[in-house]
Design a protein around this motif. Structure first.
Motif, short mmCIF file in Angstrom:
data_model
loop_
_atom_site.label_atom_id
_atom_site.label_comp_id
_atom_site.label_asym_id
_atom_site.label_seq_id
_atom_site.Cartn_x
_atom_site.Cartn_y
_atom_site.Cartn_z
N SER A 38 36.37 37.04 38.70
CA SER A 38 35.65 38.03 39.52
C SER A 38 34.19 38.12 39.11
O SER A 38 33.61 39.21 39.06
N LEU A 39 33.58 37.01 38.82
CA LEU A 39 32.21 37.01 38.31
C LEU A 39 31.20 37.18 39.45
O LEU A 39 31.35 36.58 40.51
N ARG B 183 39.04 44.11 31.00
CA ARG B 183 38.71 43.69 32.36
C ARG B 183 37.84 44.74 33.06
O ARG B 183 36.76 44.41 33.55
N GLU B 184 38.30 45.97 33.09
CA GLU B 184 37.53 47.01 33.76
C GLU B 184 36.17 47.20 33.11
O GLU B 184 35.13 47.27 33.80
N LEU C 250 33.85 44.15 33.85
CA LEU C 250 33.31 44.13 35.21
C LEU C 250 32.25 45.20 35.40
O LEU C 250 31.21 44.96 36.04
N ASP C 251 32.47 46.39 34.84
CA ASP C 251 31.47 47.46 34.95
C ASP C 251 30.19 47.08 34.21
O ASP C 251 29.07 47.40 34.67
N VAL D 264 37.46 38.63 32.86
CA VAL D 264 36.69 38.83 34.11
C VAL D 264 36.42 37.51 34.84
O VAL D 264 35.72 37.50 35.84
N ASP E 157 28.23 44.61 36.32
CA ASP E 157 27.60 45.31 37.44
C ASP E 157 26.34 46.04 36.99
O ASP E 157 25.33 46.07 37.71
#
Length: 535
Positions: A142-143, A104-105, A108-109, A139, A112
Motif C-alpha cells: 500500500s505504498l 501497518r497502521e 501508513l500514517d 506497508v 501519509d
C-alpha cells in the motif's frame, strides 16, 4: 566524523561524504489515526537539505546517540535527509508498545504525514534492519507513489513466526529480545547493558518453568515473552504480525541484505523468491554475517535506494550476489536457489564415516541426552555469540556424534538448500534431532557451516527424521573434509526438549533419553547437499 562512522564507512566502502555539516530536528510529532503522536528526528545537511530524497527508518530502539550515528548520519552525509521515528510506546512516542502489532497502521500514517511535509521532496526510501525491516513489509502493498525503493536488512515478512518454526523452536533470540525491550528505557540502561545481558543469559539457562523467565531476567512481565511461550506458529494470534501475503504486491524495487548466520535467513530467501516469481524488481545480497553484522546495508541504501530515488538506474549487477564461504569470494547468480547445483546424498557410515556410497550393515550409534545438561549451542545462529567458530569442544561431548569424509580429492562447492534425513529412535516419545554441517580444515579444526533442528513426537518408533538446515554457500576445499554432527539440541538457541511433551511455558520435569542413529542399507541416514564440484 565519529570513530563508529569511520569504521562503518571503511567496512562498507562508502563514498566520501558530501558534507559533514548536519542539523538534527528533534522530537517532530507525527500524528496517528487514533490520536497518538509518534516522535521522530530529522537529519539533514545544514545547507540544501530540504527536498533531498528521504530515508525513513522506523525503530523501537530510540533515535539518538549511537543509534542515530550508525543509522542516520552516514546517509545524511551522502545525499539523503533521514527521518528516524520511535515506534509506538517507545522512547517518547505515545501509546503502548505492543511489539510488531501496530506497524501497518502506524507505518501508513507516517508515510501519509511525511509526503505532506514542506521539507519533503519527491522521493522516499524505506530502510532498516530486523524490526526496522519488518515494518517495511507491513506497508509494502500500500505504498504511496513517492516511495521509490525498499531495503529490508536481516529481516523477513513474518518475523515472529520464524522463532516458532515447527521444525525447531527458537528460544534464545525471542526471549533475549523481549527482555531487552522490556529493560531498554530504564535509567542508565545503556551503562547497565553488559550486566543486564549477563542476568538475562543466567535466567535463560536456569529458569524453569520458562513462564518465569521475564521476571527473572528483568524483574517484570513481558507480554511478548509470554505470547512467544504460549502460542505456536500456527496460532491465529500471530496472523496480524504475518505480512507474507503483502510481498507479491510490493510495487517498488527491493534490495534484500541477508546473512548466512542470521536467524531470519530462510524467511528472507522465501520473500525474495516471492518477489522474483511475481516479476518484481528485486535483488539479494547474502554475506557471511550474523544478525548484527550486515555491513553492506548502508551501501545498498546509497547505491540502490538513492539511485531509484533520483530516477536513475543503480549500477548493473546480477540479481543475486552471494559470499561463497570457504572460497571467501563474492559470486553472482541469476536466482535463488541458483541453477547448476544438484542434491547429493552423503551417507552416515559405520565408525564415524561419511561418504556418497550407501552404508553397509552396521549397528546404530547411541548417545544419552540429558536436558538437565543440554547439548550447548556453539556459534551459528545467535545474536550474542554466533557465526563461524571452532567446534572441537562441542564435538568432544559424549552427546554429539560426528561423521566425517575422507580427505577431499577436489573442491566441493555447496550452494542452496541443505537438509538431512536421519533414521532415529529415542527411548522417549518426545525428542529433538539437531544436525550441523562442518568444514574440517587441513589442521583438523572443525568449523560450522550451517545447521538445523527438528522436534519429534513418536520418536520412540524408528523413523527418518527430516531436518531442514539453514541454506548456505560454501566451498569445501581439496584437502579438507566434510563433517556432519548429530545430537539432540543446541541450547539455548533452541528450547531444550524436556522429554515429557509438557507445554514449553510450564514444563518443569526433565527426563533424560537414550538416542540411537541408524545407518545401514535399510536405514540410509544422510545429509543432502546441493553440490557442484569445482573444476
Amino acid at each position: 566524523m565519529s570513530l563508529m562512522s569511520h569504521v562503518l564507512q571503511r567496512q562498507q566502502k562508502l563514498p566520501e561524504p558530501q558534507t559533514r555539516r548536519l542539523r538534527v530536528e528533534r522530537n517532530l510529532r507525527v500524528p496517528m489515526r487514533d490520536g497518538v503522536d509518534l516522535l521522530a528526528d530529522r537529519w539533514a545537511p545544514r545547507d540544501g537539505g530540504d527536498g533531498l530524497p528521504t530515508a525513513l527508518i522506523r525503530s523501537p530502539y530510540g533515535r539518538s546517540g549511537l543509534f542515530g550515528t550508525i543509522m542516520a548520519r552516514p546517509l545524511a552525509e551522502r545525499g539523503y535527509q533521514v527521518l528516524i521515528q520511535s515506534a509506538r510506546g517507545s522512547f517518547g512516542s505515545g501509546g503502548v508498545m505492543d511489539p510488531l502489532r501496530q506497524e501497518r497502521e502506524d507505518g501508513l500514517d507516517t508515510l501519509d504525514w511525511v509526503v505532506k511535509e514542506p521539507w519533503f521532496g519527491e522521493a522516499l526510501v524505506l530502510f532498516g534492519a530486523s524490526y526496522m525491516g519488518m515494518v517495511q513489509w507491513a506497508v509494502a502493498d500500500s505504498l504511496p507513489p513517492q516511495v521509490k525503493a525498499m531495503i529490508p536488512v536481516v529481516t523477513e515478512s513474518a518475523l515472529t513466526r520464524e522463532f516458532l518454526r515447527a521444525d525447531g523452536r527458537s528460544l534464545e533470540l525471542p526471549l533475549e529480545w523481549g527482555a531487552m525491550v522490556a529493560a531498554q528505557e530504564r535509567p542508565l540502561a545503556l551503562l547497565r547493558m553488559n550486566a543486564q545481558n549477563k542476568k538475562t543469559a543466567r535466567a535463560l539457562r536456569r529458569t524453569l518453568p520458562l513462564s518465569g523467565f521475564d521476571v527473572a531476567a528483568v524483574g517484570s512481565r513481558s507480554q511478548y515473552v509470554q505470547d512467544v511461550l504460549a502460542h505456536d506458529a500456527d496460532d491465529p494470534h500471530w496472523d496480524r504480525l504475518d505480512h507474507t501475503h503483502r510481498v507479491a504486491g510490493t510495487s517498488v524495487p527491493v534490495s534484500s541484505v541477508a546473512g548466512w548466520y542470521d536467524v531470519f535467513l530462510p524467511g528472507q530467501l522465501r520473500d525474495f523468491r516471492i518477489l522474483q516469481d511475481a516479476g518484481r524488481t528485486a535483488r539479494l545480497t547474502v554475506g557471511p554475517w550474523t544478525h548484527t553484522e550486515p555491513v553492506a546495508a548502508t551501501s545498498e541504501a546509497l547505491g540502490f535506494g538513492l539511485a531509484y530515488a533520483r530516477g536513475e538506474e543503480p549500477a548493473e549487477r546480477a540479481p543475486v550476489r552471494l559470499f561463497v564461504m570457504g572460497q571467501d569470494e563474492w559470486r553472482d547468480f541469476e536466482s535463488w536457489p541458483p541453477a547448476g547445483y544438484e542434491p547429493q546424498r552423503f551417507h552416515l557410515q559405520a565408525d564415524g564415516g561419511l561418504a556418497a556410497d550407501l552404508p553397509t550393515e552396521s549397528a546404530p550409534d547411541e548417545y544419552r541426552y540429558d536436558p538437565a545438561d543440554p547439548t550447548p549451542a556453539a556459534g551459528g545462529i545467535s545474536i550474542s555469540s554466533g557465526g563461524r567458530v571452532e567446534n572441537d569442544a562441542l564435538e568432544a561431548r559424549p552427546d554429539v556424534l560426528t561423521y566425517t569424509t575422507d580427505l577431499l580429492e577436489e573442491d566441493v562447492e555447496v550452494v542452496g538448500e541443505v537438509s538431512a534425513e536421519v533414521w532415529f529412535r529415542s527411548s522417549l516419545a518426545h525428542a529433538d534431532v539437531f544436525v550441523r554441517l562442518c568444514d574440517v580444515d587441513s589442521d583438523g579444526r572443525s568449523f560450522n557451516v550451517c545447521d538445523g533442528l527438528v522436534s519429534l513426537t513418536g520418536a520412540d518408533d524408528l523413523a527418518p527424521a527430516a531436518v531442514t538446515l539453514w541454506p548456505t554457500a560454501h566451498r569445501f576445499e581439496r584437502g579438507h573434509r566434510i563433517r556432519v554432527q548429530v545430537s539432540s539440541g543446541a541450547f539455548p538457541r533452541f528450547a531444550r526438549n524436556t522429554g515429557t511433551g509438557e507445554p514449553l511455558a510450564s514444563a518443569t520435569t526433565l527426563r533424560p533419553a537414550d538416542q540411537a542413529v541408524h545407518h545401514d542399507p535399510d536405514h540410509p541416514s544422510a545429509v543432502i547437499l546441493p553440490v557442484r564440484s569445482a573444476r
